[in-house]
Design a protein around this motif. Structure first.
Motif, PDB file in Angstrom:
ATOM      1  N   VAL A  25       0.803  -1.223   0.000  1.00  0.00           N
ATOM      2  CA  VAL A  25       0.000   0.000   0.000  1.00  0.00           C
ATOM      3  C   VAL A  25       0.835   1.272   0.000  1.00  0.00           C
ATOM      4  CG1 VAL A  25      -1.936  -1.115   1.172  1.00  0.00           C
ATOM      5  CG2 VAL A  25      -0.189   0.056   2.529  1.00  0.00           C
ATOM      6  N   HIS A  26       0.273   2.301  -0.637  1.00  0.00           N
ATOM      7  CA  HIS A  26       0.727   3.685  -0.515  1.00  0.00           C
ATOM      8  C   HIS A  26      -0.469   4.451   0.030  1.00  0.00           C
ATOM      9  CE1 HIS A  26       3.430   2.113  -3.662  1.00  0.00           C
ATOM     10  NE2 HIS A  26       4.294   3.026  -3.243  1.00  0.00           N
ATOM     11  N   ILE A  27      -0.396   4.872   1.269  1.00  0.00           N
ATOM     12  CA  ILE A  27      -1.534   5.538   1.898  1.00  0.00           C
ATOM     13  C   ILE A  27      -1.083   6.764   2.677  1.00  0.00           C
ATOM     14  CG2 ILE A  27      -2.977   3.466   2.091  1.00  0.00           C
ATOM     15  CD1 ILE A  27      -2.012   3.150   4.959  1.00  0.00           C
ATOM     16  N   VAL A  28      -2.038   7.648   2.965  1.00  0.00           N
ATOM     17  CA  VAL A  28      -1.754   8.802   3.818  1.00  0.00           C
ATOM     18  C   VAL A  28      -1.429   8.299   5.221  1.00  0.00           C
ATOM     19  CG1 VAL A  28      -2.711  10.931   4.779  1.00  0.00           C
ATOM     20  CG2 VAL A  28      -3.265  10.256   2.432  1.00  0.00           C
ATOM     21  N   TRP A  29      -0.539   8.982   5.912  1.00  0.00           N
ATOM     22  CA  TRP A  29       0.016   8.523   7.181  1.00  0.00           C
ATOM     23  C   TRP A  29      -1.035   8.104   8.211  1.00  0.00           C
ATOM     24  CZ3 TRP A  29      -0.956  11.112  11.798  1.00  0.00           C
ATOM     25  CH2 TRP A  29      -1.578  12.359  11.678  1.00  0.00           C
ATOM     26  N   ASN A  30      -2.200   8.788   8.243  1.00  0.00           N
ATOM     27  CA  ASN A  30      -3.190   8.487   9.291  1.00  0.00           C
ATOM     28  C   ASN A  30      -4.275   7.511   8.832  1.00  0.00           C
ATOM     29  OD1 ASN A  30      -4.558  10.174   7.566  1.00  0.00           O
ATOM     30  ND2 ASN A  30      -5.248  11.615   9.139  1.00  0.00           N
ATOM     31  N   GLU A  31      -4.074   6.859   7.691  1.00  0.00           N
ATOM     32  CA  GLU A  31      -5.040   5.863   7.227  1.00  0.00           C
ATOM     33  C   GLU A  31      -4.695   4.458   7.700  1.00  0.00           C
ATOM     34  OE1 GLU A  31      -5.156   6.281   2.992  1.00  0.00           O
ATOM     35  OE2 GLU A  31      -6.515   7.997   3.058  1.00  0.00           O
ATOM     36  N   GLN A  32      -3.571   4.316   8.383  1.00  0.00           N
ATOM     37  CA  GLN A  32      -3.167   3.008   8.894  1.00  0.00           C
ATOM     38  C   GLN A  32      -4.129   2.574   9.999  1.00  0.00           C
ATOM     39  OE1 GLN A  32      -0.737   1.533   7.418  1.00  0.00           O
ATOM     40  NE2 GLN A  32      -0.013  -0.126   8.719  1.00  0.00           N
ATOM     41  N   ILE A  33      -4.468   1.290  10.046  1.00  0.00           N
ATOM     42  CA  ILE A  33      -5.370   0.788  11.066  1.00  0.00           C
ATOM     43  C   ILE A  33      -4.775   0.984  12.455  1.00  0.00           C
ATOM     44  CG2 ILE A  33      -4.472  -1.575  10.940  1.00  0.00           C
ATOM     45  CD1 ILE A  33      -7.362  -2.543  11.427  1.00  0.00           C
ATOM     46  N   THR A  34      -5.614   1.345  13.429  1.00  0.00           N
ATOM     47  CA  THR A  34      -5.139   1.541  14.796  1.00  0.00           C
ATOM     48  C   THR A  34      -4.895   0.192  15.470  1.00  0.00           C
ATOM     49  OG1 THR A  34      -7.431   1.703  15.550  1.00  0.00           O
ATOM     50  CG2 THR A  34      -6.288   3.757  15.058  1.00  0.00           C
ATOM     51  N   ILE A  35      -4.579   0.216  16.754  1.00  0.00           N
ATOM     52  CA  ILE A  35      -4.172  -1.006  17.445  1.00  0.00           C
ATOM     53  C   ILE A  35      -5.226  -2.108  17.313  1.00  0.00           C
ATOM     54  CG2 ILE A  35      -5.062  -0.276  19.693  1.00  0.00           C
ATOM     55  CD1 ILE A  35      -2.474  -1.619  20.866  1.00  0.00           C
ATOM     56  N   GLY A  49       8.292   5.756   5.811  1.00  0.00           N
ATOM     57  CA  GLY A  49       7.537   6.215   6.973  1.00  0.00           C
ATOM     58  C   GLY A  49       8.274   5.929   8.263  1.00  0.00           C
ATOM     59  N   SER A  50       7.858   6.595   9.300  1.00  0.00           N
ATOM     60  CA  SER A  50       8.409   6.373  10.634  1.00  0.00           C
ATOM     61  C   SER A  50       7.379   6.818  11.652  1.00  0.00           C
ATOM     62  CB  SER A  50       9.715   7.142  10.829  1.00  0.00           C
ATOM     63  OG  SER A  50       9.470   8.535  10.786  1.00  0.00           O
ATOM     64  N   GLY A  51       7.609   6.483  12.904  1.00  0.00           N
ATOM     65  CA  GLY A  51       6.666   6.864  13.945  1.00  0.00           C
ATOM     66  C   GLY A  51       6.870   6.038  15.194  1.00  0.00           C
ATOM     67  N   GLU A  82       3.214  12.284  10.764  1.00  0.00           N
ATOM     68  CA  GLU A  82       2.660  12.998   9.611  1.00  0.00           C
ATOM     69  C   GLU A  82       3.721  13.760   8.821  1.00  0.00           C
ATOM     70  OE1 GLU A  82       0.244  16.537  10.526  1.00  0.00           O
ATOM     71  OE2 GLU A  82       0.779  16.194  12.627  1.00  0.00           O
ATOM     72  N   ASN A  83       4.921  13.930   9.390  1.00  0.00           N
ATOM     73  CA  ASN A  83       5.962  14.702   8.713  1.00  0.00           C
ATOM     74  C   ASN A  83       6.901  13.850   7.866  1.00  0.00           C
ATOM     75  OD1 ASN A  83       5.386  17.367  10.005  1.00  0.00           O
ATOM     76  ND2 ASN A  83       5.893  16.233  11.874  1.00  0.00           N
ATOM     77  N   VAL A  84       6.780  12.520   7.950  1.00  0.00           N
ATOM     78  CA  VAL A  84       7.699  11.632   7.235  1.00  0.00           C
ATOM     79  C   VAL A  84       6.921  10.854   6.177  1.00  0.00           C
ATOM     80  CG1 VAL A  84       9.391   9.777   7.457  1.00  0.00           C
ATOM     81  CG2 VAL A  84       9.100  11.413   9.321  1.00  0.00           C
ATOM     82  N   HIS A  85       7.181  11.168   4.912  1.00  0.00           N
ATOM     83  CA  HIS A  85       6.412  10.552   3.830  1.00  0.00           C
ATOM     84  C   HIS A  85       7.142  10.755   2.510  1.00  0.00           C
ATOM     85  CE1 HIS A  85       5.394  14.730   3.085  1.00  0.00           C
ATOM     86  NE2 HIS A  85       4.881  14.820   4.308  1.00  0.00           N
ATOM     87  N   ASP A  86       6.597  10.211   1.429  1.00  0.00           N
ATOM     88  CA  ASP A  86       7.203  10.419   0.123  1.00  0.00           C
ATOM     89  C   ASP A  86       6.734  11.753  -0.468  1.00  0.00           C
ATOM     90  OD1 ASP A  86       4.630  10.060  -0.876  1.00  0.00           O
ATOM     91  OD2 ASP A  86       5.017   8.044  -1.637  1.00  0.00           O
ATOM     92  N   LYS A  87       7.112  12.034  -1.709  1.00  0.00           N
ATOM     93  CA  LYS A  87       6.793  13.330  -2.305  1.00  0.00           C
ATOM     94  C   LYS A  87       5.297  13.526  -2.538  1.00  0.00           C
ATOM     95  CE  LYS A  87       7.655  11.671  -7.030  1.00  0.00           C
ATOM     96  NZ  LYS A  87       8.475  11.867  -8.251  1.00  0.00           N
ATOM     97  N   HIS A  88       4.535  12.438  -2.437  1.00  0.00           N
ATOM     98  CA  HIS A  88       3.086  12.521  -2.591  1.00  0.00           C
ATOM     99  C   HIS A  88       2.371  12.587  -1.240  1.00  0.00           C
ATOM    100  CE1 HIS A  88       3.712  11.670  -6.806  1.00  0.00           C
ATOM    101  NE2 HIS A  88       4.343  10.544  -6.513  1.00  0.00           N
TER     102      HIS A  88
END
Length: 286
Positions: A25-35, A49-51, A82-88
């Motif tokens: 997947v390529h998704i926006v940082w906050n679209e990842q499923i929570t715990i 990504g990182s976090g 939210e600050n670590v991502h690719d150019k998109h």
């Protein structure tokens, strides 16, 4: 963030023409499923990504390149910065999910896999792959993005063989439900994870876990061997290290992003923990 007692149980539907689930997947940082947790095995590869990663009772920062193996029924979640991502503006990862029954069928069908499957099933904690094992599994998992179903199956069996015969792994998390203190400490970790960039008072975190400030201070010191604010600052500095490595944010922007409102204090705290200044750290790692 969810309490561990309210963890989502997730079931992944596996297509009829496959015996496991593969997701790139390529998704926006906050679209990842929570715990969440499930009855299946999971192999997770963070490409971009990182976090902060939560696995069982463990909470720690992560950065790109990591691969984590998770046995069934172990709560886990990845919370991306939210600050670590690719150019998109997106993160990228690969997830492979396979049921325990898949392993049983492999062992029952192919005698050559019996010892591999037995070894893999001996893993009961979250494991982080290291060294040459990490490099080889990174290559194999990424190669699956260009493969058909049969080729992916062959590659997954290679991955299982490599992991089961290699000890180059490190425990990253497990779950002990018998301890009330473990539940309470996990609530503290979760509060820290979701609020570390805010101004936090002792009353705030104590109230969140249902304690008064004095009792909370004693509890945290007893369980962790340090004060809450010392642990909070160490976590904030770990987060800032990732931002220094993987973003072009200025040091003052990073200072604010990790919850420090005073740059000289941030610099002093950073140097005390990391033995170098933020500027030197960025220079040494880039």
């Amino acid at each position: 963030m969810e309490s561990i007692e309210n963890v989502k149980y997730c079931h992944v539907g596996i297509e009829k023409d496959k015996s496991f689930f593969f997701d790139h997947v390529h998704i926006v940082w906050n679209e990842q499923i929570t715990i969440h947790q499930s009855n299946d095995w999971e192999l997770s590869y963070v490409i971009i990504g990182s976090g902060t990663r939560v696995v069982g009772d463990n909470m720690e920062t992560f950065s790109k390149g990591e691969i984590i193996l998770l046995p069934p029924n172990l709560a886990h979640g990845w919370y991306f910065d939210e600050n670590v991502h690719d150019k998109h503006g997106k993160i990228e990862n690969i997830t492979i999910i396979f049921p325990d029954s898949f392993l049983d069928k492999c062992a029952n069908t192919f005698p050559e896999l019996v010892s591999c499957i037995k070894s893999l099933k001996g893993i009961t904690k979250g494991m982080s792959l290291k060294g040459e094992l990490l490099s080889s599994i990174q290559r194999l998992m990424y190669s699956m993005t260009l493969q058909n179903n049969l080729e992916q199956l062959t590659t997954l069996l290679q991955i299982i063989s490599h992991i089961s015969s290699n000890t180059d792994m490190q425990v990253v998390g497990f779950r002990e439900r018998q301890s009330r203190n473990a539940d309470k400490l996990q609530e503290v970790h979760r509060y820290m994870l979701t609020h570390y960039h805010d101004k936090i008072t002792l009353d705030d975190v104590a109230k969140y876990v249902g304690m008064n400030s004095s009792s909370f201070c004693s509890f945290f010191k007893r369980e962790k061997g340090t004060s809450f604010f010392t642990a909070l600052n160490e976590y904030r500095i770990k987060c800032s290290c990732i931002m220094l490595q993987e973003t072009s944010m200025t040091i003052s922007e990073i200072c604010a992003a990790v919850g420090f409102n005073d740059i000289p204090y941030f610099n002093r705290t950073f140097k005390k923990i990391m033995q170098v200044s933020p500027k030197e750290f960025r220079s040494n790692t880039n």
